[in-house]
Scaffold this motif. Sequence first.
Motif, PDB file in Angstrom:
ATOM      1  N   THR A   1       0.812  -1.208   0.103  1.00  0.00           N
ATOM      2  CA  THR A   1      -0.104   0.146   0.036  1.00  0.00           C
ATOM      3  C   THR A   1       0.712   1.370  -0.067  1.00  0.00           C
ATOM      4  O   THR A   1       0.631   2.228  -0.787  1.00  0.00           O
ATOM      5  N   ALA A   2       2.013   1.234   0.997  1.00  0.00           N
ATOM      6  CA  ALA A   2       2.794   2.420   0.797  1.00  0.00           C
ATOM      7  C   ALA A   2       3.592   2.668  -0.304  1.00  0.00           C
ATOM      8  O   ALA A   2       3.769   3.758  -0.735  1.00  0.00           O
ATOM      9  N   GLU A   3       4.055   1.397  -1.012  1.00  0.00           N
ATOM     10  CA  GLU A   3       4.831   1.571  -2.191  1.00  0.00           C
ATOM     11  C   GLU A   3       3.942   1.788  -3.605  1.00  0.00           C
ATOM     12  O   GLU A   3       4.406   1.952  -4.557  1.00  0.00           O
ATOM     13  N   ALA A   4       2.699   1.673  -3.585  1.00  0.00           N
ATOM     14  CA  ALA A   4       1.784   1.734  -4.615  1.00  0.00           C
ATOM     15  C   ALA A   4       1.814   3.050  -5.205  1.00  0.00           C
ATOM     16  O   ALA A   4       2.083   4.301  -4.562  1.00  0.00           O
ATOM     17  N   THR A   5       2.051   3.172  -6.733  1.00  0.00           N
ATOM     18  CA  THR A   5       1.746   4.508  -7.164  1.00  0.00           C
ATOM     19  C   THR A   5       0.700   4.789  -7.959  1.00  0.00           C
ATOM     20  O   THR A   5      -0.186   3.883  -8.576  1.00  0.00           O
ATOM     21  N   GLY A   6       0.279   6.171  -8.047  1.00  0.00           N
ATOM     22  CA  GLY A   6      -0.763   6.846  -8.722  1.00  0.00           C
ATOM     23  C   GLY A   6      -1.748   7.120  -7.612  1.00  0.00           C
ATOM     24  O   GLY A   6      -2.013   6.264  -6.598  1.00  0.00           O
ATOM     25  N   SER A   7      -2.398   8.036  -7.974  1.00  0.00           N
ATOM     26  CA  SER A   7      -3.513   8.566  -7.091  1.00  0.00           C
ATOM     27  C   SER A   7      -5.008   8.084  -7.133  1.00  0.00           C
ATOM     28  O   SER A   7      -5.475   7.712  -6.125  1.00  0.00           O
ATOM     29  N   MET A   8      -5.508   8.008  -8.376  1.00  0.00           N
ATOM     30  CA  MET A   8      -6.787   7.407  -8.624  1.00  0.00           C
ATOM     31  C   MET A   8      -7.065   5.910  -8.555  1.00  0.00           C
ATOM     32  O   MET A   8      -7.847   5.519  -7.925  1.00  0.00           O
ATOM     33  N   ASN A   9      -5.980   5.312  -8.856  1.00  0.00           N
ATOM     34  CA  ASN A   9      -5.815   3.877  -8.873  1.00  0.00           C
ATOM     35  C   ASN A   9      -4.596   3.297  -8.303  1.00  0.00           C
ATOM     36  O   ASN A   9      -3.993   2.716  -9.271  1.00  0.00           O
ATOM     37  N   PRO A  10      -4.032   3.386  -7.231  1.00  0.00           N
ATOM     38  CA  PRO A  10      -2.612   3.163  -6.858  1.00  0.00           C
ATOM     39  C   PRO A  10      -2.489   1.620  -7.295  1.00  0.00           C
ATOM     40  O   PRO A  10      -3.242   0.756  -6.837  1.00  0.00           O
ATOM     41  N   ARG A  11      -1.316   1.416  -7.799  1.00  0.00           N
ATOM     42  CA  ARG A  11      -0.619   0.195  -8.181  1.00  0.00           C
ATOM     43  C   ARG A  11       0.561  -0.259  -7.648  1.00  0.00           C
ATOM     44  O   ARG A  11       1.430   0.589  -7.673  1.00  0.00           O
ATOM     45  N   LEU A  12       0.748  -1.337  -7.224  1.00  0.00           N
ATOM     46  CA  LEU A  12       2.251  -1.967  -6.834  1.00  0.00           C
ATOM     47  C   LEU A  12       2.881  -2.535  -8.343  1.00  0.00           C
ATOM     48  O   LEU A  12       2.320  -3.437  -8.613  1.00  0.00           O
ATOM     49  N   LEU A  13       3.934  -1.692  -8.633  1.00  0.00           N
ATOM     50  CA  LEU A  13       4.547  -2.126  -9.812  1.00  0.00           C
ATOM     51  C   LEU A  13       5.438  -3.390  -9.338  1.00  0.00           C
ATOM     52  O   LEU A  13       5.595  -3.485  -8.285  1.00  0.00           O
ATOM     53  N   TRP A  14       5.659  -4.116 -10.696  1.00  0.00           N
ATOM     54  CA  TRP A  14       6.458  -5.008 -10.525  1.00  0.00           C
ATOM     55  C   TRP A  14       7.962  -5.116  -9.666  1.00  0.00           C
ATOM     56  O   TRP A  14       8.048  -5.734  -9.089  1.00  0.00           O
TER      57      TRP A  14
END
Length: 383
Positions: free
Chosen positions: A129-142
């Motif tokens: 959750t802390a490392e997910a990027t993006g504001s509208m639909n935050p995503r944990l990149l691979w």
Amino acid sequence: MSLNLDKSAWKRVRLGDVIRRSRSQADPANGDVDRYVGGGHIDGDSLTIERFGDVNDGQMGSTFTYLFQPGQILFVSARPYLRKSGVAVNFSGVVADKTYVLDAVPENGLLQEFLPFVLAADHFIAYATAEATGSMNPRLLWGQMQRYEFDLPPLDEQQRLADLLWALERYRLSIRERAERTWDAAAVVLRHAWEAEHKFAIGVIGECVTGSTPSKANADYWNSEEVPFYTPSEIDGEFIASARQRVSLAGAQVGRMVPKNSVAVACIGGDLGKSAVVTEPGISNQQITSIVGLPADDAALLQAILAHPRGRAALQARETTTIVRKLNKSDLMKVEVPWPADRRTLHAAIRARRIATVGANAEASRLARFRSGLTAEIFGGAK
């Protein structure tokens, strides 16, 4: 319960060193697969994935091309706080590009049976959750997912812990299955009721009251937490348990109070036909018509009858369509439903269904807390 773990032989690892991401693809249009799994098919409290969609149902997006096989682990990288991960136990299919298809690498020290608990642990969810990027639909990149570090037990201890945690999961599933059997039994009773010839109009069964909204211009009506104000968005399931908004007693007096055990029916738009029993007296907006004056058993029964597919169809058959779909109070009163003079068998079926559901939910919550405590002991608490 404490596991009394000796972590002296545990090894600090990066997640990317002990898992592989499968990027195999298949084309559903060619008939290579017939099932797909989206985020909505994965329950946040489950370690197994049992639901799926048909690739021909018109709901699957164009990015659903990544192939998974039975036993592989699916992790939805978008909004990781929703905890959408699990094992596809006994079927294959495709997922979208934002869902990772994962395998453990035993030769690097991680068992496949243990990986689902790594991804479900609070420690990992907090990191994701802390490392997910993006504001509208935050995503944990691979790449960021691979950098997650944790302490990994030796293989034999992983097996022991996995056996314990999977036993808890099997118990949780067995509780859910027992509850589902009571729903199946109630469905049979309701179907037989709908097949009976004699029906009664809802207006004969109870009084129908359409809600109204106190003026938003009057702050005295709204600056309060005294009385629930129900809207169709809160009708989700058998009961309305809470309201997002509340009004003052003065605001409630200019509205139309609906007592406990009223059956609230959404009568407009996409929510049309949804129903739920009111558990706390309150008022509703004009998009809800409530059937009032019923004892508790009759209210629960009427809601179940209306929620049945035959009930939803009966409601929708009375709707009018102009710009939006609408079911007027006068038309709701004319909807005919089964309502035998002797309703004891129906009451018993719905009551048993409710008791089983409440019990299963309570036990599932207890198990979730227990599992969370165990995984916190294994992997550490939330970061």
